[in-house]
Design an enzyme around this catalytic site. Structure first.
Site, short mmCIF file in Angstrom:
data_model
loop_
_atom_site.label_atom_id
_atom_site.label_comp_id
_atom_site.label_asym_id
_atom_site.label_seq_id
_atom_site.Cartn_x
_atom_site.Cartn_y
_atom_site.Cartn_z
N GLY A 17 0.82 -1.21 0.00
CA GLY A 17 0.00 0.00 0.00
C GLY A 17 0.85 1.25 0.00
O GLY A 17 0.58 2.21 -0.74
N TYR A 65 -9.11 -15.63 6.26
CA TYR A 65 -8.43 -14.72 5.35
C TYR A 65 -8.68 -15.13 3.90
O TYR A 65 -9.01 -14.29 3.06
CB TYR A 65 -6.92 -14.71 5.65
#
Length: 289
Positions: A19, A168
């Site tokens: 990110g 997940y």
């Protein structure tokens, strides 16, 4: 490569890993980058680092914990107040939690809340700003971990059975299914100036997954020397945010900047629609109905 000079790009989870690299490289190309983060100190450090590294001063911060639905609503309102449009939304934030099931402030399973419900609600609330762009993109960071999933829509909150790895993997499959259903609804509504795609960033050597504990932390630690750098891991996110041809495609799943099929028998149009409807109920929003 499309020109991103002065384009407004929001990147979630941008204070570390892929990110942070995504935000930095888009700023380097001249974009006006908005970082969405949970922690103010980390966000301000990242903001300074990106400005110092790229020379681009158009790097802003907004704060929210995506697992908390009211914080998502509040940050969406703040973004509306401050920006006239949004050209690219990169839903990058995602976490793997520990061996014990946890719940968010709203009572949702924490992995589901962070990785799926929050990004869904954020996209819904910012969609009108994306529509104000001549050519907007929604980039959803999923993962090949969708193959390590035990998907069911009858126990979306994992109350009957919980594992951090399966949970997940489930949420990464939800990211892909959300992308595909969003692409279908964009076509159905005749919306041609917004596209959406998902991606696998690769196995990236960051601190990711360390909070899960036990054998998984050991495996991740041993495998770290063989993993990709965050710079390599961010390449497909940046590609989908900037590539001219990628901007004309919607509903794809990309790996190493190339589309590839999603190999999950659970990934069906019917399940995509049902997941969408359940997510609307859990987030209290209506999106492209």
């Amino acid at each position: 490569m499309a020109d991103v000079q002065n384009k407004l790009i929001l990147v979630t989870g941008a204070t570390s890993g892929i990110g942070e690299v995504t935000a930095r490289e888009l700023a380097r190309q001249g974009a006006h980058v908005v970082i969405l983060a949970r922690n103010r100190a980390k966000a301000e450090r990242t903001q300074r680092d990106i400005i110092d590294t790229t020379g681009n001063k158009h790097v802003d911060i907004v704060l929210a914990d995506l697992s908390v639905l009211q914080q998502v609503r509040d940050v969406a309102a703040q973004i509306h107040d401050n920006y006239p449009r949004l050209d690219v939304l990169v839903n990058n934030a995602g976490l793997m939690f520990g061996a014990e099931r946890q719940v968010s402030a709203d009572g949702n399973e924490l992995t589901l809340a962070t990785n799926h419900l929050g990004p869904f609600l954020l996209t819904s609330l910012l969609f009108d700003l994306l529509q104000k762009s001549p050519a907007a993109r929604i980039v959803n960071v999923a993962s090949m971990a969708y193959r390590f999933s035990k998907p069911t829509l009858d126990d979306l909150q994992s109350e009957r059975s919980y594992s951090p790895v399966w949970e997940y993997g489930n949420t990464k499959l939800w990211n892909i299914m959300f992308t595909q259903e969003l692409a279908r609804r964009l076509r159905e509504h005749g919306i041609t100036n917004v596209t959406t795609n998902s991606l696998h960033p690769g196995a990236v050597a960051t601190g990711y997954g360390q909070q899960s504990g036990g054998w998984l932390t050991a495996v991740l630690t041993l495998g770290r020397p063989f993993m990709l750098s965050p710079e390599k891991g961010a390449e497909t996110s940046i590609f989908l945010a900037t590539d001219a041809q990628a901007g004309a495609v919607s509903g794809g799943f990309y790996n190493k900047k190339k589309p590839e099929p999603v190999k999950s028998s659970f990934n069906t149009p019917e399940n995509n629609r049902r997941l969408w409807e359940l997510t609307e109920q859990l987030t209290g929003t209506k999106f492209l109905n």
